[in-house]
Design a protein around this motif. Structure first.
Motif, PDB file in Angstrom:
ATOM      1  N   ALA A 292       0.832  -1.198   0.000  1.00  0.00           N
ATOM      2  CA  ALA A 292       0.000   0.000   0.000  1.00  0.00           C
ATOM      3  C   ALA A 292       0.873   1.257   0.000  1.00  0.00           C
ATOM      4  CB  ALA A 292      -0.942   0.001   1.206  1.00  0.00           C
ATOM      5  N   ARG A 293       1.942   1.239   0.755  1.00  0.00           N
ATOM      6  CA  ARG A 293       2.872   2.382   0.758  1.00  0.00           C
ATOM      7  C   ARG A 293       3.524   2.523  -0.611  1.00  0.00           C
ATOM      8  NH1 ARG A 293       3.964   6.182   2.481  1.00  0.00           N
ATOM      9  NH2 ARG A 293       6.095   6.025   3.174  1.00  0.00           N
ATOM     10  N   GLY A 294       3.906   1.405  -1.206  1.00  0.00           N
ATOM     11  CA  GLY A 294       4.581   1.434  -2.496  1.00  0.00           C
ATOM     12  C   GLY A 294       3.702   1.927  -3.633  1.00  0.00           C
ATOM     13  N   GLU A 295       2.412   1.669  -3.549  1.00  0.00           N
ATOM     14  CA  GLU A 295       1.492   2.125  -4.584  1.00  0.00           C
ATOM     15  C   GLU A 295       1.323   3.643  -4.548  1.00  0.00           C
ATOM     16  OE1 GLU A 295      -0.152   0.433  -7.030  1.00  0.00           O
ATOM     17  OE2 GLU A 295       0.916  -1.383  -6.466  1.00  0.00           O
ATOM     18  N   GLY A 296       1.695   4.259  -3.425  1.00  0.00           N
ATOM     19  CA  GLY A 296       1.637   5.711  -3.331  1.00  0.00           C
ATOM     20  C   GLY A 296       0.332   6.283  -2.828  1.00  0.00           C
ATOM     21  N   ASP A 297      -0.657   5.449  -2.589  1.00  0.00           N
ATOM     22  CA  ASP A 297      -1.947   5.954  -2.123  1.00  0.00           C
ATOM     23  C   ASP A 297      -2.031   6.049  -0.600  1.00  0.00           C
ATOM     24  OD1 ASP A 297      -3.017   6.313  -4.648  1.00  0.00           O
ATOM     25  OD2 ASP A 297      -3.614   4.225  -4.775  1.00  0.00           O
ATOM     26  N   LEU A 298      -1.061   5.473   0.082  1.00  0.00           N
ATOM     27  CA  LEU A 298      -1.039   5.519   1.540  1.00  0.00           C
ATOM     28  C   LEU A 298       0.149   6.366   1.969  1.00  0.00           C
ATOM     29  CD1 LEU A 298      -2.195   4.629   4.225  1.00  0.00           C
ATOM     30  CD2 LEU A 298      -0.781   2.577   4.088  1.00  0.00           C
ATOM     31  N   GLY A 299      -0.150   7.454   2.600  1.00  0.00           N
ATOM     32  CA  GLY A 299       0.903   8.380   3.024  1.00  0.00           C
ATOM     33  C   GLY A 299       1.631   7.898   4.265  1.00  0.00           C
ATOM     34  N   ARG A 300       2.505   8.745   4.734  1.00  0.00           N
ATOM     35  CA  ARG A 300       3.292   8.436   5.926  1.00  0.00           C
ATOM     36  C   ARG A 300       2.442   8.585   7.186  1.00  0.00           C
ATOM     37  NH1 ARG A 300       9.021  11.065   6.008  1.00  0.00           N
ATOM     38  NH2 ARG A 300       9.186   9.405   7.538  1.00  0.00           N
ATOM     39  N   GLY A 301       2.894   7.944   8.247  1.00  0.00           N
ATOM     40  CA  GLY A 301       2.217   8.054   9.532  1.00  0.00           C
ATOM     41  C   GLY A 301       1.187   6.955   9.755  1.00  0.00           C
ATOM     42  N   ARG A 302       0.576   7.023  10.932  1.00  0.00           N
ATOM     43  CA  ARG A 302      -0.400   5.996  11.335  1.00  0.00           C
ATOM     44  C   ARG A 302      -1.693   6.159  10.545  1.00  0.00           C
ATOM     45  NH1 ARG A 302      -0.546   4.188  16.966  1.00  0.00           N
ATOM     46  NH2 ARG A 302      -2.009   2.468  16.996  1.00  0.00           N
ATOM     47  N   PRO A 303      -2.058   5.126   9.780  1.00  0.00           N
ATOM     48  CA  PRO A 303      -3.321   5.225   9.025  1.00  0.00           C
ATOM     49  C   PRO A 303      -4.510   4.962   9.940  1.00  0.00           C
ATOM     50  CG  PRO A 303      -2.298   3.102   8.640  1.00  0.00           C
ATOM     51  CD  PRO A 303      -1.340   3.889   9.510  1.00  0.00           C
ATOM     52  N   GLN A 304      -5.668   5.327   9.470  1.00  0.00           N
ATOM     53  CA  GLN A 304      -6.910   4.985  10.150  1.00  0.00           C
ATOM     54  C   GLN A 304      -7.556   3.832   9.396  1.00  0.00           C
ATOM     55  OE1 GLN A 304      -9.131   8.645  10.082  1.00  0.00           O
ATOM     56  NE2 GLN A 304      -8.321   9.263  12.064  1.00  0.00           N
ATOM     57  N   ILE A 305      -8.422   3.105  10.096  1.00  0.00           N
ATOM     58  CA  ILE A 305      -9.120   1.978   9.481  1.00  0.00           C
ATOM     59  C   ILE A 305     -10.420   2.463   8.851  1.00  0.00           C
ATOM     60  CG2 ILE A 305     -10.200  -0.267   9.899  1.00  0.00           C
ATOM     61  CD1 ILE A 305      -8.316  -0.593  12.291  1.00  0.00           C
ATOM     62  N   ILE A 306     -10.749   1.918   7.689  1.00  0.00           N
ATOM     63  CA  ILE A 306     -12.022   2.213   7.036  1.00  0.00           C
ATOM     64  C   ILE A 306     -13.129   1.742   7.978  1.00  0.00           C
ATOM     65  CG2 ILE A 306     -13.480   1.710   5.032  1.00  0.00           C
ATOM     66  CD1 ILE A 306     -10.762   1.104   3.531  1.00  0.00           C
ATOM     67  N   GLU A 307     -14.011   2.658   8.374  1.00  0.00           N
ATOM     68  CA  GLU A 307     -15.008   2.360   9.413  1.00  0.00           C
ATOM     69  C   GLU A 307     -15.845   1.125   9.109  1.00  0.00           C
ATOM     70  OE1 GLU A 307     -14.724   5.499   8.058  1.00  0.00           O
ATOM     71  OE2 GLU A 307     -13.803   6.547   9.744  1.00  0.00           O
TER      72      GLU A 307
END
Length: 158
Positions: free
Chosen positions: A122-137
């Protein structure tokens, strides 16, 4: 030719934005993940947690690498699932004196290799930025319900 492409770019705006807001790598193969508006599926989130606990001290924050350990984002892209998982389990000597330890005895890491791989993909695809992600509710609610059902079934068997 380039002029034609530049003329078409403004027309792609809303569609491009929609694609950037939601990204899915699906299927049965390891590394499947979902990112929607910067939020992730529960497995990818767990991968972030495990990575932060077990990997970030050497490989740097967010999988970017450090002065003595490579980027795991690049490793996930370049090496694929089998090599990625094998390296975590068995360790690897990068060069003399530079060794990736084996995590074979760490049940938390071993039980979450696929989740770490998801997070790195997900990080490599570029759509997930740095830092702690949130979960899709909506996905968190489904995961909580499944965990509750499993607990209820375990209690019923006892």
């Amino acid at each position: 030719m380039l002029t034609g492409a530049l003329v078409l770019l403004p027309m792609a705006g809303p569609a491009t934005q929609a694609m950037a807001d939601e990204h899915r790598v699906t299927g049965e193969a390891p590394g499947a993940f979902v990112v929607e508006d910067g939020k992730v599926d529960p497995g990818t989130y767990e991968g972030y947690l495990v990575y932060t606990r077990a990997c970030s001290a050497c490989h740097g924050p967010d999988g970017l690498g450090s002065s003595f350990a490579p980027s795991l984002i690049s490793a996930a892209e370049r090496r694929g699932w089998d090599d990625f998982a094998g390296t975590i389990a068995a360790g690897r000597e990068i060069q003399p004196g530079q060794v990736m330890p084996s995590f074979a005895d760490d049940t938390y890491v071993m039980g979450n290799i696929e989740n770490i791989f998801r997070y790195m993909r997900a990080r490599g695809e570029g759509d997930l930025g740095r830092g702690r992600p949130q979960i899709i509710e909506s996905m968190q609610e489904e995961a909580d319900e499944a965990a509750e059902e499993a607990t209820t079934e375990d209690e019923a068997e006892e």
